[in-house]
Design an enzyme around this catalytic site. Structure first.
Site, short mmCIF file in Angstrom:
data_model
loop_
_atom_site.label_atom_id
_atom_site.label_comp_id
_atom_site.label_asym_id
_atom_site.label_seq_id
_atom_site.Cartn_x
_atom_site.Cartn_y
_atom_site.Cartn_z
N HIS A 46 34.02 42.23 72.35
CA HIS A 46 35.33 42.51 71.58
C HIS A 46 34.20 43.65 70.30
CE1 HIS A 46 34.01 39.55 69.32
NE2 HIS A 46 33.67 40.12 68.34
N ARG A 103 25.12 42.25 68.40
CA ARG A 103 25.01 43.88 68.94
C ARG A 103 24.59 44.45 70.05
NH1 ARG A 103 22.81 45.75 64.53
NH2 ARG A 103 24.27 44.89 62.50
#
Length: 338
Positions: A173, A193
């Site tokens: 997301h 990340r």
């Protein structure tokens, strides 16, 4: 025990803006002001309880001194289970994923991170990324990351004020630019990340990616986009909307007009976090104490009243009894529930 106004821990991540300071009454010298951790016992940013004598006490210290204030359900967790933030994304956040509890415990000695987003503000055309459009292999995803086209595989969802998104651990997301949200989550600061637009930090270095760990925990299947932005049913017993419920948090939203009163009973099972996300409000708690025979053996009523501004966060300990909310505004209530 009373109603306690919270002081937030704040973060100055490079993608942040100034909305939390200007509109949500968050006090901080940091700029940009990206996040305000309104309810947090986490070592990376702990919020504080404002006591009646103007002293400030870290939330963890308050809970150590008042262990029953977290509630019977809260004591079943090894750590305080919840963390609540306001996030102002002037620029887009990285595409990321969070591990579940099992992986986080084994690899990071941490909780995983399931979370809920409530969109508070958005600029025209704002969007977020949520899960994959189709099922992809990890090799396909790796090539998309290396080729800087991962976002082409993700669901791009336009957002409106009031939208609600429940994000289980493992869901890839990203919050897009121009969005301000309230985030209710597990007590974790664990983020992997996978894509960060090639941005550099204040020291001129590209921010670290965690591709191998991300690939280990992400759900690579197609994410079914049902009506993700709808809230739950209005609960007839108190008139609030049920937004989501999981082992770590239950969240309800209540919209009040001037003259309306919303009553809640804060039982011994759980504390209550109350955040005014729009408008102005008031919280009232009435307590009745039976006087001793020496005092006259009558009933004594006391009253605590607190005025709330947009962005104010309150901690109400378990066992506080009936609490009244009023004023023209929108409240988010978070608590534990079986």
């Amino acid at each position: 025990m009373g109603i306690y106004l919270m002081e937030a821990a704040t973060k100055d991540y490079l993608w942040g803006g100034e909305r939390l300071r200007e509109e949500y009454h968050v006090s901080s010298e940091k700029s940009p002001l990206a996040e305000a951790w309104l309810l947090s016992c986490h070592k990376d940013g702990e919020s504080k309880i404002l006591l009646s004598n103007s002293a400030k006490l870290p939330l963890s210290s308050f809970l150590q001194e008042n262990p029953k204030s977290v509630g019977d359900m809260g004591t079943e967790f090894p750590v305080f289970p919840m963390l609540i933030k306001l996030i102002d994304a002037k620029l887009p956040l990285s595409v990321q994923v969070h591990p579940d509890d099992k992986y986080a415990a084994l690899e990071e000695r941490s909780l995983g991170k399931t979370e809920l987003w409530v969109v508070l503000e958005r600029e025209e055309g704002a969007f977020l990324y949520y899960g994959f459009k189709s099922e992809y292999s990890k090799d396909e995803i790796r090539k998309a990351i290396e080729g800087h086209f991962l976002t082409e595989y993700l669901n791009k969802i336009p957002v409106e004020k009031g939208d609600v998104f429940f994000i289980p651990a493992g869901t890839v997301h990203a919050i897009g630019a121009g969005i301000c949200i309230a985030e209710i989550q597990e007590n974790s600061n664990l983020t992997y990340r996978v894509y960060d637009y090639g941005r550099k930090d204040k020291d001129g270095r590209e921010r670290e990616l965690h591709i191998e760990k991300a690939l280990s925990v992400m759900n690579c299947k197609k994410t079914e986009i049902r009506d993700l932005t709808s809230s739950g049913p209005v609960l007839p017993e108190n008139g609030a909307e049920r937004l989501a419920s999981c082992p770590y948090f239950t969240v309800e939203r209540c919209s009040l007009k001037e003259g309306e009163i919303h009553k809640r009973v804060v039982g011994k099972e759980s504390f209550l976090s109350a955040i005014l996300i729009d408008g102005k409000g008031k919280i009232v708690q009435k307590t009745v104490r039976k006087r001793t025979e020496e005092e006259g053996a009558s009933l004594e009523e006391s009253r605590q009243e607190m005025i709330a501004e947009k962005g104010n966060s309150f901690f109400i300990p378990a066992g506080s009894g009936e609490v009244e909310f009023s004023g023209a505004g929108n409240w988010l209530f978070s608590f534990l529930e079986k």
